[in-house]
Design an enzyme around this catalytic site. Structure first.
Site, mmCIF file in Angstrom:
data_model
loop_
_atom_site.group_PDB
_atom_site.id
_atom_site.type_symbol
_atom_site.label_atom_id
_atom_site.label_comp_id
_atom_site.label_asym_id
_atom_site.label_seq_id
_atom_site.Cartn_x
_atom_site.Cartn_y
_atom_site.Cartn_z
ATOM 1 N N GLY A 260 0.810 -1.214 0.000
ATOM 2 C CA GLY A 260 0.000 0.000 0.000
ATOM 3 C C GLY A 260 0.846 1.268 0.000
ATOM 4 O O GLY A 260 0.658 2.162 -0.811
ATOM 5 N N GLU A 297 0.979 5.711 7.623
ATOM 6 C CA GLU A 297 2.383 5.982 7.271
ATOM 7 C C GLU A 297 2.907 7.171 8.080
ATOM 8 O O GLU A 297 4.039 7.164 8.545
ATOM 9 C CB GLU A 297 2.544 6.256 5.771
ATOM 10 N N GLU A 319 4.220 -2.376 13.528
ATOM 11 C CA GLU A 319 3.017 -2.497 12.709
ATOM 12 C C GLU A 319 1.746 -2.641 13.533
ATOM 13 O O GLU A 319 0.738 -1.994 13.264
ATOM 14 C CB GLU A 319 3.152 -3.651 11.709
HETATM 15 N N1 0A1 Z 1 5.827 -0.678 6.376
HETATM 16 C C1 0A1 Z 1 4.814 -0.563 5.381
HETATM 17 C C2 0A1 Z 1 4.517 -1.803 4.651
HETATM 18 C C3 0A1 Z 1 5.462 -2.232 3.617
HETATM 19 C C4 0A1 Z 1 6.211 -3.347 3.795
HETATM 20 C C5 0A1 Z 1 7.008 -3.835 2.803
HETATM 21 C C6 0A1 Z 1 7.014 -3.173 1.611
HETATM 22 O O1 0A1 Z 1 7.767 -3.694 0.599
HETATM 23 C C7 0A1 Z 1 7.266 -3.873 -0.615
HETATM 24 C C8 0A1 Z 1 6.287 -2.046 1.399
HETATM 25 C C9 0A1 Z 1 5.517 -1.563 2.432
HETATM 26 C C10 0A1 Z 1 3.514 -0.220 6.076
HETATM 27 O O2 0A1 Z 1 3.215 -0.809 7.110
HETATM 28 O O3 0A1 Z 1 2.772 0.583 5.576
HETATM 29 ZN ZN ZN Z 2 2.868 -0.023 8.756
#
Ligand code: 0A1
Ligand code: ZN
Length: 856
Positions: A260, A297, A319
């Site tokens: 996302g 974010e 998270e």
């Molecule tokens: N940390 C982001 C999620 C995320 C994880 C891995 C990714 O690699 C493709 C991209 C985004 C979140 O929690 O929004």
């Molecule tokens: Zn996140």
């Protein structure tokens, strides 16, 4: 970490939490220069390292994958490190030194969308979790934090990186991020972009420049996202006392993105579907999701960036907490009960099947092969549920103090779940060792309830039990906060919401001095992520539906009536339960109830959920019968409401200029549900009129969906295509609708045709998910007895894995529930899983997923 075995190997390397060892060097500062070129970008790194005196692992190992090493030196003297496909090791001095390296990478050839890649001619990065190692040699682990200075040399007009801008010139830009960060938060963007600018002043008076950067033509789709960003910044100041900490905050929209969005420090990168919004092209659901993701974010700036994770096993630390925070934000911005009900629907649809199947893992896993496979509903959504339980147990005020302590104690650190729980223990004096089982034990507890009433005393006996999960045959009792209320026969509350704290496998709670046997309302607000098992009558469910003062349990009563009715329709071929139909009609007409709530009441239980309920009941689910029952139910409801549907439709139609606010959106959601019923009776007249006159996507889309479901939307589908073929995001909707609205017999065939459509591409994850995700979500279509759905998905997963392992591996979850079904379907699925497993050259990501699912 040692070298991993090759992607083809069945014995892939497994990483264990227990093996954690700190890196043997401090990284004092990082200086990077990027000379961007599509196929041959040069990355020059200058990194100051200091060996740690007491290092448990003194080896100088830098991660690096798919890099062409041009040169390396230490303190200006050329060195020749030992290079493997996973990284390099090098002999280093005993005192502080400067490491310099130049590597070449190929952003245009990077279809995995991890590291530095190109999307529509623009350069962008994705480094979480382990993508930075595809950019340069580095200790790519979250506990290694440093300050970064980045120089970009490129032809593109807009050159962005983390932190604050230092200088800007023709073809160059320099950025400096003063906040030490792990490499996974690094970001770089270069493109001919345009911005939607704004400003924000923090509560202590810092002026912050805000920008949303998009491709030319998309600038009129940024206002809503910008507003959501400013609301998030204000909310985090007010609710958590957290201020923004740089002079600039940039958001960039990218079309090709695996997830996302990403919380890179000061430079969030978004899947364009999660930031671009306009009334003409976005539905109410899109608007709500965009607001939530922008908030998510942004909130990571404190819960993730300022305080990060020691290692990837602790992923839920950032998270789970950030999902919890974004849910609080949405509840405050919109309706708290509607948010809670929607979240529980989502949890049951995505997390419960994961927790009850072969992919079940603890909220804090203790081993993994590929961390990208652990961005799961368990880490995110169950992780957030665990925080909700903690807050309920300690109370709001203690939660608030614990969070203050968390920020004060751990700012600038890379932390663990132990650190997190310790702030709660220190704040409250509680021992949270038993509560910690929520982080270490996988599986959804089942909570059985028995009741008795004798001489004014009402007794509730709870028993908890969690089925074995992969690698965890035995479970210990958990702490379960059970929020309950008691109602008397008139529907008055005789005990307001009270939290029972269950700690034993079996536990009895008594309520004295009651004038008569009460009706219990158990697990109010869904106070714990468990499956409640209680023998209860439909009459009692209907009573709670009419009287429960807890909106979640009011909805839950209706939901359990719907499930019970659906189960008996499937099992015995009975007609829909008249009492339930009656209750629904009353609710629908009750104008005192929030329309969004009424829309949720009208949302049928998912067919996958019914399949799981049948399976748990010892009945092998037949997907076609489940679909038939859903159709019969909807038709019966429509017929019973025949007289009032046109009036209800008119009464809920929102006229006037479109506004995405929660009240109007709720009304449109209800209107959409009514329209889908009406379309079953009026030959599609109302839907066709709505389609023709709609000036916003919500109404256009709901009209088209109703028509297509009734097989009356051919003309409108063509018109929709012609109107929107140049808009990628709207075309994703069109692709998905073709499959989602197809009859079970046709779903796989239509999906197969769509994969040959000129606008279909494996290179864009959104488009792939639109078609294959819609197929996997079409329960009766995907599980069609022919097996066509299974083989089409397998074929496409094999093709996609060569380009994009992450998105392939995620989509494998479509097969995770395979043990529910009959032996013919199981054999068909098993054959497809084996076909993927033996297809050759499989990525580590997909290999891990397929073998975990197969080994169920
Ligand atoms: N940390 C982001 C999620 C995320 C994880 C891995 C990714 O690699 C493709 C991209 C985004 C979140 O929690 O929004
Ligand atoms: Zn996140």
């Amino acid at each position: 970490m040692t070298a991993a075995t090759g992607p083809d190997s069945t014995a892939q390397q497994t990483f264990y939490l227990k093996d954690y060892t700190p890196f043997g060097f401090e990284v004092d500062s990082v200086d990077l220069t990027f000379r961007l070129a599509p196929n041959a970008t040069r990355v020059i790194s200058r990194i100051h390292f200091t060996p740690k005196a007491d290092a448990a692992d003194p080896q100088f190992f830098l991660h690096g994958e798919k890099l062409k090493l041009i040169s390396a030196s230490i303190d200006g003297v050329a060195v020749t490190p030992d290079v493997t496909p996973e990284g390099l090791v090098c002999t280093t001095p005993d005192t502080a030194f400067l490491w310099e390296a130049e590597v070449e990478i190929d952003p245009a050839g990077n279809t995995a969308l991890e590291g530095l890649y190109m999307s529509n001619g623009m350069y962008c990065t994705q480094c979480e979790a382990e993508g930075f190692r595809k950019i340069t040699y580095y200790p790519d682990r979250p506990d290694v934090m440093s300050t970064f200075t980045v120089r970009i040399e490129a032809d593109e007009e807009v050159l962005l990186s983390n932190g604050n801008p230092v200088s800007q010139g023709a073809g160059t830009a320099e950025w400096h991020d003063p906040w030490p960060k792990p490499a996974y938060l690094f970001a770089l963007v270069a493109g001919d972009l345009v911005n939607h600018p704004d400003t924000f002043t923090t509560k202590s008076g810092r002026a912050v420049e805000l920008n949303i950067w998009v491709r030319p033509g998309d600038e009129d789709k940024c206002a809503f996202g910008m507003d959501a960003l400013k609301k998030s910044m204000t909310w985090d100041e007010q609710a958590y006392g957290r201020e923004y900490d740089l002079d600039i905050f940039n958001i960039v929209a990218v079309d090709d993105f695996n997830m996302g969005a990403m919380e890179n420090k000061g430079l969030n990168i978004f899947n364009s579907s999660c930031v671009l919004a306009s009334p003409e092209t976005s539905t109410d659901a899109n608007f709500e999701r965009i607001e939530a993701i922008i908030a998510h974010e942004y909130f990571h700036n404190w819960t993730g960036n300022r305080i990060t994770c020691r290692d990837w096993f602790q992923l839920c630390l950032k998270e789970g907490l950030t999902v919890f925070r974004d849910a609080q934000f949405t509840s405050d911005m919109r309706s708290a009960p509607v948010k809670r009900i929607s979240d529980v629907i989502d949890l049951r649809a995505r997390q419960f099947p994961e927790d009850q199947g072969p992919l079940s893992h603890p909220v804090r896993p203790e081993e993994f092969q590929e961390i990208n496979n652990f961005y799961t509903a368990t880490i995110y959504e169950k992780g957030a549920e665990v925080i909700g339980m903690l807050k309920r147990l300690v109370g709001d005020e203690a939660y608030s103090r614990a969070l203050d302590l968390y920020f004060e104690r751990h700012d600038g650190q890379a932390c663990t779940i132990e650190d997190w729980l310790k702030v709660f223990e220190d704040t409250t004096g509680r021992d949270l060792s038993q509560f910690k089982r929520w982080y270490s034990q996988a599986g959804t507890p089942r909570l059985k309830v028995d009741e008795a009433y004798d001489d004014g005393t009402y007794t509730l006996t709870f028993e908890q039990d969690t089925a074995p999960t992969p690698g965890q045959p035995q479970k210990d009792p958990r702490v379960i906060p059970i929020a309950i209320g008691l109602l008397n026969d008139n529907g008055d509350e005789v005990l307001p919401t009270t939290v029972l704290e269950m700690t034993e496998a079996k536990q009895v709670f008594e309520f004295k001095d009651l004038a008569s046997k009460p009706v219990p309302s158990i697990l109010r607000e869904f106070s714990a992520p468990v499956v409640l098992e209680r023998e209860t009558s439909n009459a009692e469910r209907a009573f709670l539906l009419a009287h429960d003062s807890d909106p979640f349990n009011q909805w839950e009563a209706g939901n359990s009536l719907a499930r019970a009715s659906r189960l008996s329709m499937v099992k015995t071929g009975s007609a829909p339960d008249p009492a339930y139909l009656d209750a629904l009609q009353k609710l629908l007409r009750d104008d005192t109830l929030d329309p969004a709530f009424r829309a949720l009441m009208l949302q049928p239980p998912s067919q996958s959920d019914i399949a799981q309920a049948l399976f748990e009941d010892g009945t092998v689910p037949d997907p076609q019968k489940i679909d038939d029952a859903a159709e019969t139910f909807a038709m019966t409801l429509a017929q019973q409401l025949a007289d009032s549907l046109p009036r209800l439709y008119a009464a809920t139609t929102v006229d006037g200029p479109y506004s995405p606010d929660a009240t109007s959106a709720g009304k449109r959601a209800l209107n959409g549900r009514i329209l889908s019923l009406l379309t079953r009776l009026d030959g599609g007249d109302a839907a066709a009129r709505q389609f023709a006159s709609a000036d916003n996507m919500t109404q256009q889309y709901s009209a088209l969906a109703s028509l297509m479901k009734a097989e009356k939307g051919e003309t409108q589908s063509i018109a929709f295509f012609e109107q929107w073929q140049a808009d990628r995001l709207v075309m994703d909707k069109w692709f998905a609708l073709q499959v989602a609205c197809a009859s079970p017999d046709r779903a796989a065939g239509i999906a197969a045709d769509l994969t040959r459509h000129p606008l279909f591409t494996l290179k864009n994850p959104n488009r792939f998910r639109a078609v294959m995700g819609a197929l996997a979500g079409h329960h009766a279509g995907f599980h069609h007895a022919s097996g066509a759905g299974y083989s089409l998905l397998a074929e496409n997963l094999i093709a996609l894995d060569k380009l994009n392992p992450q998105t392939t591996a995620r989509m494998c979850t479509a097969f995770q529930t395979w043990k529910r079904y009959d032996s013919d379907r199981q054999s068909l699925i098993k054959a497809q899983l084996q076909r993927i497993a033996t297809s050759g050259g499989l990525s580590r990501d997909t290999n891990e997923m397929v073998s975990r699912i197969l080994n169920a």
